[in-house]
Design an enzyme around this catalytic site. Structure first.
Site, mmCIF file in Angstrom:
data_model
loop_
_atom_site.group_PDB
_atom_site.id
_atom_site.type_symbol
_atom_site.label_atom_id
_atom_site.label_comp_id
_atom_site.label_asym_id
_atom_site.label_seq_id
_atom_site.Cartn_x
_atom_site.Cartn_y
_atom_site.Cartn_z
ATOM 1 N N ASP A 100 0.966 -1.330 0.153
ATOM 2 C CA ASP A 100 -0.156 0.197 0.066
ATOM 3 C C ASP A 100 0.789 1.390 -0.003
ATOM 4 O OD1 ASP A 100 1.162 -0.059 2.623
ATOM 5 O OD2 ASP A 100 -0.618 -0.845 3.399
ATOM 6 N N GLU A 122 -0.853 -8.964 -1.025
ATOM 7 C CA GLU A 122 -1.230 -8.595 0.244
ATOM 8 C C GLU A 122 -2.590 -7.597 -0.100
ATOM 9 O OE1 GLU A 122 1.456 -7.092 3.663
ATOM 10 O OE2 GLU A 122 0.663 -5.396 3.072
ATOM 11 N N GLU A 136 -1.807 4.954 3.066
ATOM 12 C CA GLU A 136 -1.912 3.698 2.744
ATOM 13 C C GLU A 136 -3.226 3.351 2.475
ATOM 14 O OE1 GLU A 136 0.050 5.202 5.200
ATOM 15 O OE2 GLU A 136 2.052 4.559 4.761
ATOM 16 N N HIS A 212 7.218 5.104 12.475
ATOM 17 C CA HIS A 212 7.472 5.905 11.289
ATOM 18 C C HIS A 212 6.068 6.313 10.722
ATOM 19 C CE1 HIS A 212 5.923 3.120 8.130
ATOM 20 N NE2 HIS A 212 6.456 2.081 8.965
ATOM 21 N N ARG A 214 3.050 8.302 9.077
ATOM 22 C CA ARG A 214 3.174 9.575 8.765
ATOM 23 C C ARG A 214 2.212 10.497 9.534
ATOM 24 N NH1 ARG A 214 5.547 9.219 3.679
ATOM 25 N NH2 ARG A 214 5.620 11.112 2.547
ATOM 26 N N HIS A 245 14.229 5.138 11.911
ATOM 27 C CA HIS A 245 13.646 5.016 10.670
ATOM 28 C C HIS A 245 14.385 6.288 10.130
ATOM 29 C CE1 HIS A 245 11.320 5.580 6.950
ATOM 30 N NE2 HIS A 245 10.657 4.353 7.131
HETATM 31 C C1 UD1 Z 1 7.019 4.801 3.091
HETATM 32 C C2 UD1 Z 1 5.602 4.390 2.769
HETATM 33 C C3 UD1 Z 1 5.026 3.834 3.848
HETATM 34 C C4 UD1 Z 1 5.710 2.387 4.608
HETATM 35 C C5 UD1 Z 1 7.083 2.841 4.761
HETATM 36 C C6 UD1 Z 1 7.913 1.808 5.303
HETATM 37 C C7 UD1 Z 1 4.356 5.827 1.463
HETATM 38 C C8 UD1 Z 1 3.794 7.220 1.264
HETATM 39 N N1 UD1 Z 1 4.928 5.659 2.704
HETATM 40 O O1 UD1 Z 1 6.983 5.580 4.378
HETATM 41 O O2 UD1 Z 1 3.590 3.122 3.388
HETATM 42 O O3 UD1 Z 1 5.056 2.057 5.437
HETATM 43 O O4 UD1 Z 1 7.547 3.583 3.863
HETATM 44 O O5 UD1 Z 1 9.205 2.374 5.728
HETATM 45 O O6 UD1 Z 1 4.873 5.091 0.364
HETATM 46 N N2 UD1 Z 1 14.827 7.975 3.851
HETATM 47 C C9 UD1 Z 1 16.017 7.794 3.620
HETATM 48 N N3 UD1 Z 1 16.563 6.684 3.429
HETATM 49 C C10 UD1 Z 1 15.560 5.363 3.010
HETATM 50 C C11 UD1 Z 1 14.448 5.835 3.511
HETATM 51 C C12 UD1 Z 1 14.021 6.758 3.497
HETATM 52 O O7 UD1 Z 1 16.825 8.794 3.780
HETATM 53 O O8 UD1 Z 1 16.498 4.338 2.878
HETATM 54 C C13 UD1 Z 1 14.328 9.444 4.057
HETATM 55 C C14 UD1 Z 1 14.363 10.295 2.834
HETATM 56 O O9 UD1 Z 1 14.377 11.537 3.419
HETATM 57 C C15 UD1 Z 1 12.777 10.318 2.361
HETATM 58 C C16 UD1 Z 1 12.008 10.252 3.927
HETATM 59 O O10 UD1 Z 1 12.766 9.259 4.746
HETATM 60 O O11 UD1 Z 1 12.364 11.393 2.046
HETATM 61 C C17 UD1 Z 1 10.630 9.302 3.735
HETATM 62 O O12 UD1 Z 1 10.486 8.316 3.014
HETATM 63 P P1 UD1 Z 1 9.106 7.976 2.196
HETATM 64 O O13 UD1 Z 1 9.202 6.826 1.443
HETATM 65 O O14 UD1 Z 1 8.754 9.288 1.404
HETATM 66 O O15 UD1 Z 1 8.271 7.820 3.494
HETATM 67 P P2 UD1 Z 1 8.265 6.625 4.610
HETATM 68 O O16 UD1 Z 1 7.804 7.401 5.924
HETATM 69 O O17 UD1 Z 1 9.547 6.011 4.681
HETATM 70 N N1 UDP Z 2 12.766 -4.220 9.820
HETATM 71 C C1 UDP Z 2 14.209 -4.234 9.429
HETATM 72 N N2 UDP Z 2 15.027 -3.405 10.223
HETATM 73 C C2 UDP Z 2 14.561 -2.594 11.033
HETATM 74 C C3 UDP Z 2 12.938 -2.394 11.226
HETATM 75 C C4 UDP Z 2 12.295 -3.287 10.559
HETATM 76 O O1 UDP Z 2 14.447 -5.109 8.685
HETATM 77 O O2 UDP Z 2 15.363 -1.696 11.705
HETATM 78 C C5 UDP Z 2 11.691 -4.916 8.954
HETATM 79 C C6 UDP Z 2 10.939 -5.753 9.744
HETATM 80 O O3 UDP Z 2 11.289 -6.739 10.103
HETATM 81 C C7 UDP Z 2 9.498 -5.797 8.747
HETATM 82 C C8 UDP Z 2 9.665 -4.475 7.935
HETATM 83 O O4 UDP Z 2 11.109 -4.025 8.075
HETATM 84 O O5 UDP Z 2 9.590 -7.014 8.000
HETATM 85 C C9 UDP Z 2 8.744 -3.354 8.181
HETATM 86 O O6 UDP Z 2 8.775 -2.243 7.752
HETATM 87 P P1 UDP Z 2 8.355 -0.723 7.996
HETATM 88 O O7 UDP Z 2 8.022 -0.766 9.642
HETATM 89 O O8 UDP Z 2 9.307 0.077 7.713
HETATM 90 O O9 UDP Z 2 7.176 -0.638 7.256
HETATM 91 P P2 UDP Z 2 5.536 -0.916 7.296
HETATM 92 O O10 UDP Z 2 5.457 -2.527 7.309
HETATM 93 O O11 UDP Z 2 4.876 -0.203 8.565
HETATM 94 O O12 UDP Z 2 4.894 -0.650 6.163
#
Ligand code: UD1
Ligand code: UDP
Length: 388
Positions: A100, A122, A136, A212, A214, A245
């Site tokens: 999602d 999923e 999501e 994490h 939003r 995160h």
């Molecule tokens: C995203 C997904 C969320 C999911 C989550 C898992 C959307 C809108 N959100 O949220 O559904 O649950 O991922 O973790 O699709 N960043 C880094 N390095 C990384 C990852 C993130 O620097 O490897 C930072 C960047 O500044 C980026 C910010 O995190 O702009 C947010 O990342 P983004 O993918 O937009 O949103 P998440 O909160 O990670």
């Molecule tokens: N996870 C990981 N390292 C971490 C935190 C989470 O590998 O430091 C894994 C966790 O086991 C799970 C997935 O990341 O499988 C969950 O990701 P996240 O919470 O970012 O996203 P969501 O599931 O909420 O979309």
């Protein structure tokens, strides 16, 4: 139609990669009938690369779209634009998306614009709250209506799709491949940073924390972190491992409230193998994550969910997960109860696994072949009985 079905998988974030890894391995294990292609949007960069490394996945295309502080417009636009030429060139018979995220929705939309069938891994998770989780809930509703084949992890998810008018003949109950990934992970060797080994040595009980969402950014996260400070003051045998995160908005709040606090072990996001093993050794899990709500019950760990609603009601019904929101007093009270009341803890710590049996990837790939009349439909996943 080609002799082999060309399946193009699109994903971009850590959780999508973890759940798609077993599916891609399964696609690759059937070279006589399937040609597998992988596109990563890299909506996440470092956190995606961690998973690609662990599962030895080599994408065919990497859109490299991540920007610091990206918003939803940035991600949606970059995914759509990046996919256009790749989809046109590859002409896959089916596109697979997972979950999602904005990559999921934009990936499905791009495929639809080119009239390519979409399979959704999923499918059917719902809270029925437009803004929770944001964005999501709407991403997955829209993806369901773009998709042609729906891999519902549970019967509850299948029923949600039926209620929305999705054709039951296009829904397969597969279980969630997160359990396939977890089963692979727990068997592999891993190394835990000395700092985290110390957390287990020096503290009687360790809480694993991740945040994490939003809709929790800002005030709600502050409340949760303050609750933890209160708990650490009250329980001297307590430690907290917190892989933070990469989102800068999360890090800002962590720096304000938890930096330098004794017995709080802040780390970078952990690789999947050490993360799963920390979860196995932790006393309980506090999280607003989706995937962790599925993994922790399978490992017999109580999960307190830092949200008001969940799209994963199965673990709540089974008794291993409880919704506690983000209010400071409520979080403190819920954790205290589990720390003090042995019976309450024991009731939540019974391992249940409503989400899968480790064969979801195989069912998903079999369903893809069935969709193209290349084999029988898979048997539906049927969870072991669990307490309600
Ligand atoms: C995203 C997904 C969320 C999911 C989550 C898992 C959307 C809108 N959100 O949220 O559904 O649950 O991922 O973790 O699709 N960043 C880094 N390095 C990384 C990852 C993130 O620097 O490897 C930072 C960047 O500044 C980026 C910010 O995190 O702009 C947010 O990342 P983004 O993918 O937009 O949103 P998440 O909160 O990670
Ligand atoms: N996870 C990981 N390292 C971490 C935190 C989470 O590998 O430091 C894994 C966790 O086991 C799970 C997935 O990341 O499988 C969950 O990701 P996240 O919470 O970012 O996203 P969501 O599931 O909420 O979309």
């Amino acid at each position: 139609m080609r002799k082999k079905i060309r399946v193009l998988s699109i994903f971009g974030t850590r959780p999508e990669a973890i759940k798609m890894a077993p599916v891609i391995k399964e696609l690759e294990s059937r070279p006589d009938s399937v040609e597998s292609r992988v596109v990563v949007t890299a909506q996440h960069r470092e956190m995606l690369d961690q998973v690609l490394r662990v599962f030895s996945l080599q994408p065919d295309y990497d859109l490299a779209i991540m920007r610091p502080g990206q918003d939803l417009f940035d991600v949606t636009e970059a995914v759509l634009r990046g996919l256009k030429n790749i989809l046109a060139r590859e002409e896959p018979d089916m596109v697979l998306v997972q979950g999602d995220t904005t990559t999921t929705f934009a990936g499905a939309l791009a495929a639809f614009y080119l009239r390519i069938p979409v399979g959704h891994v999923e499918a059917g998770l719902r809270t029925y709250e437009k803004y929770a989780p944001f964005p999501e809930e709407i991403n997955r509703v829209l993806t369901s209506h773009l998709a042609d084949l729906h891999f519902a992890p549970t019967a509850t998810a299948r029923d949600a799709l039926l209620k929305e008018g999705i054709d039951g003949k296009r829904i397969v109950i597969t279980g969630n491949p997160v359990i396939d990934a977890l089963q692979l992970a727990v068997q592999k060797p891993f190394r835990l940073e000395p700092e985290l080994e110390r957390a287990f040595l020096e503290n009687g009980r360790v809480i694993l924390l991740t945040t994490h969402r939003r809709e929790n950014l800002g005030g709600p996260l502050r409340e949760v972190y303050l609750a933890l400070r209160g708990l650490l003051d009250h329980y001297p045998d307590l430690g907290v491992i917190f892989p933070v995160h990469k989102n800068p908005a999360v890090r800002r709040e962590v720096d304000r409230v938890l930096a330098g606090v004794k017995r709080v072990y802040l780390t970078e996001p952990l690789d999947y193998l050490p993360f799963v093993n920390v979860m196995k050794r932790a006393h309980l899990v506090l999280t607003d994550s989706g995937g962790i709500q599925e993994e922790a019950p399978a490992l017999g760990k109580p999960v307190l969910v830092l949200r008001d609603v969940t799209e994963r009601p199965e673990a709540v019904a089974a008794g291993t997960a409880r919704l506690v929101g983000t209010d400071r007093d409520r979080v403190e009270a819920a954790v205290s109860r589990l720390l003090e009341d042995r019976d309450a803890y024991r009731e939540m710590a019974e391992a249940v696994n409503p989400y899968g049996d480790g064969k979801a990837a195989s069912r998903i790939v079999q369903a893809v072949l069935w969709y193209f009349n290349r084999g029988p439909a898979p048997e539906a996943f049927c969870p072991p009985a669990f307490r309600i």
